[in-house]
Design a protein around this motif. Structure first.
Motif, PDB file in Angstrom:
ATOM      1  N   LYS A 160       0.829  -1.209   0.000  1.00  0.00           N
ATOM      2  CA  LYS A 160       0.000   0.000   0.000  1.00  0.00           C
ATOM      3  C   LYS A 160       0.864   1.260   0.000  1.00  0.00           C
ATOM      4  O   LYS A 160       2.079   1.187   0.234  1.00  0.00           O
ATOM      5  CB  LYS A 160      -0.967   0.000   1.184  1.00  0.00           C
ATOM      6  CG  LYS A 160      -0.319  -0.077   2.551  1.00  0.00           C
ATOM      7  CD  LYS A 160      -1.437  -0.044   3.583  1.00  0.00           C
ATOM      8  CE  LYS A 160      -1.072  -0.046   5.012  1.00  0.00           C
ATOM      9  NZ  LYS A 160       0.165   0.213   5.572  1.00  0.00           N
ATOM     10  N   ARG A 161       0.196   2.387  -0.252  1.00  0.00           N
ATOM     11  CA  ARG A 161       0.896   3.671  -0.329  1.00  0.00           C
ATOM     12  C   ARG A 161       1.715   3.916   0.936  1.00  0.00           C
ATOM     13  O   ARG A 161       1.215   3.762   2.038  1.00  0.00           O
ATOM     14  CB  ARG A 161      -0.154   4.786  -0.501  1.00  0.00           C
ATOM     15  CG  ARG A 161       0.423   6.187  -0.534  1.00  0.00           C
ATOM     16  CD  ARG A 161      -0.680   7.226  -0.739  1.00  0.00           C
ATOM     17  NE  ARG A 161      -0.153   8.563  -0.560  1.00  0.00           N
ATOM     18  CZ  ARG A 161       0.504   9.257  -1.497  1.00  0.00           C
ATOM     19  NH1 ARG A 161       0.665   8.729  -2.693  1.00  0.00           N
ATOM     20  NH2 ARG A 161       0.971  10.463  -1.254  1.00  0.00           N
TER      21      ARG A 161
ATOM     22  N   ASP B  37       3.306   4.195  -4.357  1.00  0.00           N
ATOM     23  CA  ASP B  37       1.887   3.833  -4.303  1.00  0.00           C
ATOM     24  C   ASP B  37       1.611   2.797  -5.400  1.00  0.00           C
ATOM     25  O   ASP B  37       1.718   3.116  -6.594  1.00  0.00           O
ATOM     26  CB  ASP B  37       1.040   5.097  -4.536  1.00  0.00           C
ATOM     27  CG  ASP B  37      -0.450   4.821  -4.380  1.00  0.00           C
ATOM     28  OD1 ASP B  37      -0.838   3.633  -4.352  1.00  0.00           O
ATOM     29  OD2 ASP B  37      -1.217   5.792  -4.286  1.00  0.00           O
TER      30      ASP B  37
END
Ligand SMILES: NC(=O)c1ccc[n+]([C@@H]2O[C@H](COP(=O)([O-])OP(=O)(O)OC[C@H]3O[C@@H](n4cnc5c(N)ncnc54)[C@H](O)[C@@H]3O)[C@@H](O)[C@H]2O)c1
Length: 252
Positions: free
Chosen positions: A154-155, A195
């Motif tokens: 995830k980011r 991201d």
């Protein structure tokens, strides 16, 4: 027509070669000879295996689109051969002793070193920082983790600090932060984010100073062959070359 010596035959080099209409590229050089050969075929130039011979070719300006290492190894020799130089791997100028030596060499040889706007907008007016220092100069860059050779779910932020530190860890990815610092005359702050959902490179620039404040957001289309490189960066070299001899100087 301006005659270019192309140092670096990767993604940006290909884009420049494909646009060789108002300029010629008589000489190309790459540490990987096959790449130089391929580009020479596109632009009808000569691929050199020996850097000294490349420098002696009939060119007016050398366009570096190779690596920080290439700038460190070859920039001074280019200037000593009385050729102007375009530097894309501007992270090399993070070393102030090296940078000052290049500037002194350019002064001595009557040559110029050009830093294109690269993958951002606004580099022109950042130079006001040299007149009235900026109170905020922050680059927030978001890229797909793959373009940095990372795999994350995830980011997340992978760096926060000064540009001169960030470029040491990510020499291929935050050249613009060093360019911003050179323009403004002060080291930029950098936040680097990855991201997995990002299909484009995004540069957000936050500037504050006596003039007021500015926010610039650039969403870049990655180049097809190299997702780490923004197409805008290659276009910025082409526009620099197109305007280099023009008596009308805009936005400098
Ligand atoms: N200033 C900016 O905004 C900006 C934007 C994008 C890319 N860049 C920089 O521009 C450079 C080129 O980008 P690219 O996407 O074309 O990279 P690329 O990896 O696609 O191509 C680089 C080419 O240069 C060659 N090369 C590397 N070191 C060399 C050396 N010492 N001598 C000769 N050839 C050498 C490689 O073999 C390769 O063919 C990179 O350093 C990149 O970080 C700067």
């Amino acid at each position: 027509m301006i005659r270019i010596g192309l140092l670096g035959c990767g993604n940006i080099g290909h884009i420049i070669a494909r646009h060789a209409e108002e300029f010629t590229i008589p000489a190309v050089y790459d540490t990987i000879p096959e790449r130089a050969g391929e580009i020479a075929g596109i632009c009808k130039g000569e691929a050199f295996r020996d850097f000294g011979a490349f420098l002696n070719a009939d060119t007016d300006i050398v366009v570096e689109a190779a690596s920080v290492g290439a700038v460190r190894a070859h920039a001074k020799a280019v200037l000593l051969h009385k050729k102007n130089l375009v530097i894309m791997s501007v992270g090399a100028l993070n070393d102030s002793t090296f940078k000052e030596d290049l500037i002194a060499t350019a002064r001595k040889t009557g040559t110029k070193i050009y830093i294109p706007s690269g993958a951002i907008f606004g580099l022109d007016n950042l130079k006001i920082g040299q007149i009235s220092p900026l109170t905020k100069l922050l680059l927030k860059t978001t890229k797909n983790p793959q373009s940095l050779g990372l795999s994350v779910a995830k980011r997340q932020q992978i760096f926060s600090g000064k540009a001169n530190e960030c470029i040491k860890s990510y020499p291929k990815n935050v050249n613009v932060s060093v360019a911003m610092g050179l323009a403004a005359g002060q080291d930029a702050d950098v936040e680097l984010w990855v991201d997995p959902a990002a299909d484009k490179n995004t540069h957000e620039i936050f500037i504050e100073g006596s003039f007021g404040e500015s926010y610039i957001r650039v969403t870049n289309v990655p180049s097809p062959d190299n997702p780490a490189t923004s197409y805008l960066a290659a276009l910025s070299i082409l526009s620099l070359i197109k305007n280099i001899d023009s008596p009308l100087v805009i936005g400098t």
